[in-house]
Structure formats: structure tokens, C-alpha cells
Design an enzyme around this catalytic site. Sequence first.
Site, PDB file in Angstrom:
ATOM      1  N   PHE B 119       6.711 -10.142  15.376  1.00  0.00           N
ATOM      2  CA  PHE B 119       5.444 -10.234  14.659  1.00  0.00           C
ATOM      3  C   PHE B 119       4.623 -11.384  15.224  1.00  0.00           C
ATOM      4  CE2 PHE B 119       3.278  -8.757  10.782  1.00  0.00           C
ATOM      5  CZ  PHE B 119       3.843  -7.511  10.645  1.00  0.00           C
ATOM      6  N   GLN B 240      -8.119 -15.385   5.933  1.00  0.00           N
ATOM      7  CA  GLN B 240      -7.596 -14.678   7.095  1.00  0.00           C
ATOM      8  C   GLN B 240      -8.321 -13.362   7.305  1.00  0.00           C
ATOM      9  OE1 GLN B 240      -3.262 -13.072   7.431  1.00  0.00           O
ATOM     10  NE2 GLN B 240      -3.588 -14.728   8.879  1.00  0.00           N
ATOM     11  N   HIS B 242      -7.760 -10.110   9.163  1.00  0.00           N
ATOM     12  CA  HIS B 242      -6.690  -9.411   9.862  1.00  0.00           C
ATOM     13  C   HIS B 242      -7.291  -8.694  11.060  1.00  0.00           C
ATOM     14  CE1 HIS B 242      -3.334  -6.799  10.744  1.00  0.00           C
ATOM     15  NE2 HIS B 242      -2.606  -7.413   9.831  1.00  0.00           N
ATOM     16  N   LEU B 252      -5.877  -1.383   6.042  1.00  0.00           N
ATOM     17  CA  LEU B 252      -5.017  -2.192   6.919  1.00  0.00           C
ATOM     18  C   LEU B 252      -4.154  -1.349   7.857  1.00  0.00           C
ATOM     19  CD1 LEU B 252      -3.651  -4.991   7.559  1.00  0.00           C
ATOM     20  CD2 LEU B 252      -2.048  -4.447   5.743  1.00  0.00           C
ATOM     21  N   GLU B 255       0.243  -5.435  11.672  1.00  0.00           N
ATOM     22  CA  GLU B 255       0.551  -6.132  12.915  1.00  0.00           C
ATOM     23  C   GLU B 255       1.871  -5.617  13.497  1.00  0.00           C
ATOM     24  OE1 GLU B 255      -0.523 -10.321  12.643  1.00  0.00           O
ATOM     25  OE2 GLU B 255       1.550 -10.748  13.147  1.00  0.00           O
ATOM     26  N   ARG B 286      -2.924 -14.455  13.948  1.00  0.00           N
ATOM     27  CA  ARG B 286      -4.022 -13.570  13.552  1.00  0.00           C
ATOM     28  C   ARG B 286      -5.407 -14.162  13.789  1.00  0.00           C
ATOM     29  NH1 ARG B 286      -1.356 -11.028   8.024  1.00  0.00           N
ATOM     30  NH2 ARG B 286       0.096  -9.663   9.145  1.00  0.00           N
ATOM     31  N   HIS B 353      -8.594 -10.298   4.764  1.00  0.00           N
ATOM     32  CA  HIS B 353      -7.254  -9.848   4.390  1.00  0.00           C
ATOM     33  C   HIS B 353      -6.523 -10.762   3.414  1.00  0.00           C
ATOM     34  CE1 HIS B 353      -3.485  -7.750   4.875  1.00  0.00           C
ATOM     35  NE2 HIS B 353      -2.883  -8.768   5.415  1.00  0.00           N
ATOM     36  N   ARG B 398      -2.364 -18.132   8.083  1.00  0.00           N
ATOM     37  CA  ARG B 398      -1.036 -17.628   7.724  1.00  0.00           C
ATOM     38  C   ARG B 398      -0.482 -16.745   8.843  1.00  0.00           C
ATOM     39  NH1 ARG B 398       0.835 -12.912   5.780  1.00  0.00           N
ATOM     40  NH2 ARG B 398      -1.128 -11.991   5.097  1.00  0.00           N
TER      41      ARG B 398
END
Lengths: 236, 597
Positions: B119, B240, B242, B252, B255, B286, B353, B398
Site C-alpha cells: 500500500f 486528504q 484520495h 472511491l 489504493e 496519497r 476523502h 494519512r
Amino acid sequence: MTKRTVHFKIYRYDPDKDEKPYMQDISVELEPSDKKLLDALVRLRAKDDSMSFRRSCREGVCGSDAMNINGKNGLACLTDIDSLEQPVTLRPLPGLPVIRDLIVDMTQFFKQYHSIKPYLVNNDPAPERERLQTPEDREELNGLYECILCACCSTSCPSFWWNPDKFVGPAGLLAAYRFLADTRDQDTNARLDNLEDPYRLFRCHSIMNCVDVCPKGLNPTRAIGKIKDMMVRRAV
Amino acid sequence: MNVAKRTFDAVIVGAGGAGLRAALQLSEAGLKTAVLTKVFPTRSHTVAAQGGVAASLGNSTEDNWHWHMYDTVKGSDWLGDQDAIEFMCKKANEVVIELEHYGMPFDRTDNGKIYQRPFGGHSMNYGQAPVMRSCAAADRTGHAMLHALYQRNVRANTQFFVEWMALDLIRDADGDVLGVTAMEMETGEVSIFHAKATVFATGGAGRIYYSSTNAFINTGDGVGMAARAGIPLEDMEFWQFHPTGVAGAGVLITEGVRGEGGILRNASGERFMERYAPNLKDLASRDVVSRAMTTEINEGRGCGPDKDHVLLDITHLSPDTIMKRLPGIREIAIQFAGVDPIKAPIPVVPTCHYQMGGIPTNYKGQVVVPKDGNPNSPVAGFYAAGECACASVHGANRLGTNSLLDLLVFGKSAGETVVEDFQSGQLKLKPLPADAADVSLARLARLDGQTKGESVFDVGLEMRRTMQKHAGVFRFDALLKEGVQKIGEVAERAKRTEISDQSKVWNVARMEALELDNLIEVARATMVSAEARKESRGAHVRDDAPDTPENPNGRDDANWLKHTLWYSEGNRLDYKPVNLKPLSDDVEPIALAKRTY
């Protein structure tokens, strides 16, 4: 894409002011970006803020916006507005008490879900690490664990309409098999005992409405068949 | 209006991952607990998390919590508190294994362990190469987790108040928290939930932006309630975006798609992330990827007739891998982008996000505010966990999979702290002030009596457009200044919202008007905090704070290595130090450095 108008016939009932339910004819002009039925309903609410329905994730995973769309249960957020014949007739999910407009009282539905003990039972002392499960055993849970509890299936099932207090219904039985099929669960016998009853499991007559309407493409009828197989195997 | 009063040991507001995890702790300890939730628990937005939850289990590649901690601190651009980050990374294995024991259907490795995938921003050996740390149930990890947590709560007989919307926080003259007021959707009736402990687990407020991956219900209810009750909000300028929301729809795309080998491409088909993050490429964190995408689009290399998006390509993956590891993504792409990702790439854009900031807490889940010279003085009776809280583990940015970890670790931790405080006799049922429900009743009366007012839909739209334009992926001084003024105007309009639906029964219009009050607090906090922070850090990047030798990436540690605290009253700002010291001696502080991937 040009602007387009959608005509609706929508079930309306507000117990605070309406003596009885009625069907409302109403139209809404859509923006080009409006693709799903939910987009149209949100647009409609901007016009009439008393129009009541549940909604949340708008991507088919939370299970809030289930309703009866042109006679068939489905999720508003996953239904293409352009695919629907007009006027688009919207009713609350059949067979459950209506609270208001498209909002139904789901108490009975969840009661049945809770009745199958929807949690893993394993009385061995918890190991320090994960309980092992082969990829093949894990695959047995595919098509079962993805249920979003939207109630499209159970409220399209005649057996559930007639006996919502006695028949667990397709959603609850799918969940029951999800735990029966889990190699980590130790409660098989009790789970089968819990379903061994003329109504709880055996009211399913394989009409398969549940399969037809499931917005996640799941197959409760097959799961129910597998529970019945387990009962038979246990009996011999 | 008649206000019923209910008394509990503890009231938890919100039944997503954090609320359910906290509830489990309280129910199993035998506390009389009420969990209020405006949607049935499994409809909470945790359900939409896809790619996984971080834990250094090391099932497929070598891993340890030190590496995870380093990645998280670096990902936070050093704004995260290192005590809370150490706590979270150390606890990760425990809380994930617990979930497996609860029955969560994780995917499995060939030897039967929990499946883990790479990730963004997660690495082995302090940034050297991607690590497999994200524990996943296909691309439906949040769904599998939320259902497992709900199911465990069914087993624990947790008492839920479903479709009850919390309205306001109740504090007494000492500032102690005594519970909340709440409205039952089905009847419109208001009740007081009087409790020794109040736990907020109300999630984020991504609906302040026009384009958001967030659900309709993500309206920052707890954050707004806290702000109105005088609790400052921490680091609200950090949002954030995304990298991969479906272009035009906002839905969404995890990731995890890039974790499984997906590649971002511009109009000429170039894998542009190689230029921006030579080492981790598409798996950079991100904020970095979202900025790179926005730069590609701004410089004319976007895709489509309007050059307004880039493409997420997995056509090189085997259909078998896609069907097995990313089945939900395929459904979403077909439903919302009109493409089958087995055959064609998915159009994506950076989309709002996650809220990194929130109600200030410590690692125990206690809400903390400045008082008598202590910047982190606990508010008696008040706890928070999950996206609504700011522990702070995410700092300025994050890492993916750290949100599900955050809600497990701090949901549990908040629950444990409540149980300890309860059992030690520290928690008291203080008498309710006579006016405990007055604020809520006044808000409802104002709404019901409003004439010639503003439409909730219009004011909400104006707020979302203002946030999108003035506080987006890249931020500009002039736009922020203008944004502060504009959002102030929107806030004034929100005080005069009018609804035509006057029904007591399931009144969605009333709910949306009350939600807007909460969103407005969040929007104001975001804009004012962002305008004030004159540096670039993590997700907050300004045109007037560029990359220089003195301030790498525009980050100005000399002046801005500090947490923002915004107070609703008077739009007042305060600051408090970042905790750069870990919790234990097991690890050295992660020293400040320039972030590169």
C-alpha cells in the site's frame, strides 16, 4: 448530453398529516451528471424536501436505499435512471410496515437476522496469532459474506411476506450459511437445530425472487439448498 | 417540548468501526452503555473502506512495527504525535488478530495466514522498498470489518439506539461532559442521554467538499457538536484528497488497485509517477500522488476530451487476479465509470476523502484541551476515537490502511480508558444543568419557525463549491483569504435555513439542516486554519511556500512544527506543540527529514 426530464409516480405517506397513502405524480429535470436513480431522487428532494427515503454511501455497499423500483426491488444508487421505463414507479419495500414515504420499518427483518446468531462461535482458547484457514476454505465464504443487509431479497420473497415472524428469510439464511460454511466456526449442530423447524428454513420454496433482485449478485437460494443438504447429511 | 431523560454509564455516539470497537469494550465489561447511531450500524461509512488495515504481521514479507512507525511519522510529514503513533503501530497486530478471531473473513495466503498486500507509503527498512502490510478481505475490507464488529456486538448484547441523531454536547459549568441530546428520527422526539462517560465516534465530514468519496452521512456531527460546545478542533486544514476517485462520480477506487500492480497514466500513456516518486512510484503516499496527478492535469497532460482526469490502468493484470483481489472495484468501475477494468483503464481524479484533523485526543482516547498552562488537559467525561478524533497519528497526511487501524486501536483504547475510569470510581454522574436541552430545543424551534429563510440545498451547495475552489489539492494565499470571507458568509446564511417539511416523522429535511450546522463548523475550521498556516506540509501545500533549501518541500519547521487549534467562538486560533517523543524507550524519536518517496 442534453437536459432530460424524468417522470415519477411515488408512494407518499406521512402519518403526521396523511390519512392514507397515495401515489404522487412528480417530475424532475436532471443535470447531465445525474446517472443513477439516487441522483434523481436527491435532485427531487431539492424541489420537495418532504420526500423521504434513506440513503448513505451512494455506491451500493451500505444497503440504505433499497426500494421497489418499477415493481422490482433494488438499490437506487445502483440503478441507471436512463434504463427505467417512465413514469418510474417507486414504492417502499413490500411486506414491511411503512414508516413514511419510502422508509420502511426493518425491525422484523433484523430480528430474523439476529435470530440465526450472526457471529462466529469458537470456544477454543484464542491463539496468539490468527486461526489458520486455507485459501480454498476461505473461498467457501465468497458469495456469502458480501451481503449488505439491504432487505431487497427478503422483501421480495412471498414466504417472508406470509410469515415474516416465522420464516428467517433469504438474507438471514444466507448469513446462517455464511457461519455454517466457515471452517473456524464450531456451532454447526446448534445452528442446524436452530433452523430445523417447519417455518424457519423450510418455508423456502425456491421461487428464487431473492436471487433475481440481489443487488450484489448473491444467491440465497443456493445457500438455503446447502443448509438443507447439511440437515439431510446430519440425519443419515 | 417534553424532553425525556435516559441515564447510562456511558453513551457512545456513532456505530462505525470506532464506535463499535469501543462499544465492545464497554459491553463486555458490563457497563450500561447506549450506542446512538443515525444509521443502522452496518450502514456506517467504515463499510466503504476497501484496501485493507495496516499491521506488521509479516505474513508475506519481513516487517516490524518500527518500520510501520517510521512510515507513519514520515507520512504525517512529522506533524503526527510520536507517542500516539508508537502506540498505534505496536497495537496493530493485536487488534487485527482480534478481528480475525471475531470471524472477519480475511483473504488468506497459501499457508493459511491473513493475506497482506502493498500500500502507498508503507515500506520495509525505512523507505527502501514496498512492504506487504495491508491486511485485506478482497477489496471489501471495511465491509468485512464493520459487519464482524457489529456481529460481535450482537453477541455482547450491546444496546443500540438506531436512527437517533445526536444534536448537542452537554457540558456543565466546570466544562465537564455529561452526555448529549439526541433526536429519534421516527418520532422527532428529543431526549437527553445523561452519562458518566461520553464517547464520540462520529466519523469525518468529507461532505464539506463538492467532490468527495464520502457518504451522505459524513457530516462531521461530533466535530460540529464539540466545536459548538467550546472544544477546539485540531489540524483541520489537513484534508486528504484520495488520488483515485472515479472521475465525475467521486466514488472511491482503492489504493489496493495500485498495491496489486495498477499504474497511473497520463494522456500520452506515460507512467508519470516515475518522475515524481522514483522509488515507490505509484505507491508513494496519497498527498504526493494527488499533487502529481493535479500537476499533470494542470499542465495539459490530462486524459479525455476535457483533459480533466488521468487513467488508472490494470489491463496488464490477469483477469483472475482482478476477479479474486479486486472484484468490488470491477463492479464500481462498470457501474460508475462505464468501463470494465479488465479491458480498459479507469478515469480517476483526486477526490476529498479523509479528515486528518478533528477533536483533540491523547492516545488513551481522552479529549484534551489547553487549560491552566497544560496544552493537553483531559476534559472530564469526554472521549473520542476514529476519524472525528485527532490523536494525532495522521498529522498532515494519512497513509492508506492507517484509518481502519486508527479506529480499531483508538476505539479499543477509548473503551479501555472509560472502563478504567469507571472502575476506579473516577467517573461520576454529575447533576444535569437545568438548561441541558435548551440549546438543542432552541435550534429546532428556530428551524421550525424560520420564514423567508435559505434553502438547505442551496447553502450546502455554496459551502461545497467554496471549499472545493478555495481549499483544494493546491492552495493559494489569495484564494484562501477570499475563502475565509466567503465561508463566513455561507455560515451566516446557514443560520437562517428554512425547511418546508414540518412532519415529526422521519423528517429528512430537518436532519439535513441540522447536519449542515455541523458541516459549517468544519468548513470554517478548515478554511481559517488553512489560511493561517503559512507553510506547505503534507496535504496542505501553498503556492507561497515552495520547495527551498531552507524549507524543503516548503515545510517550515522553525515556525510551523505545531498543531493548530481552532475555536468556533470568534474564529480564534491557538497552537500547541507536536509530541516528537515516542511513548516508550523502545524506539528513538524519528528525526525530522525531507520527505521523498
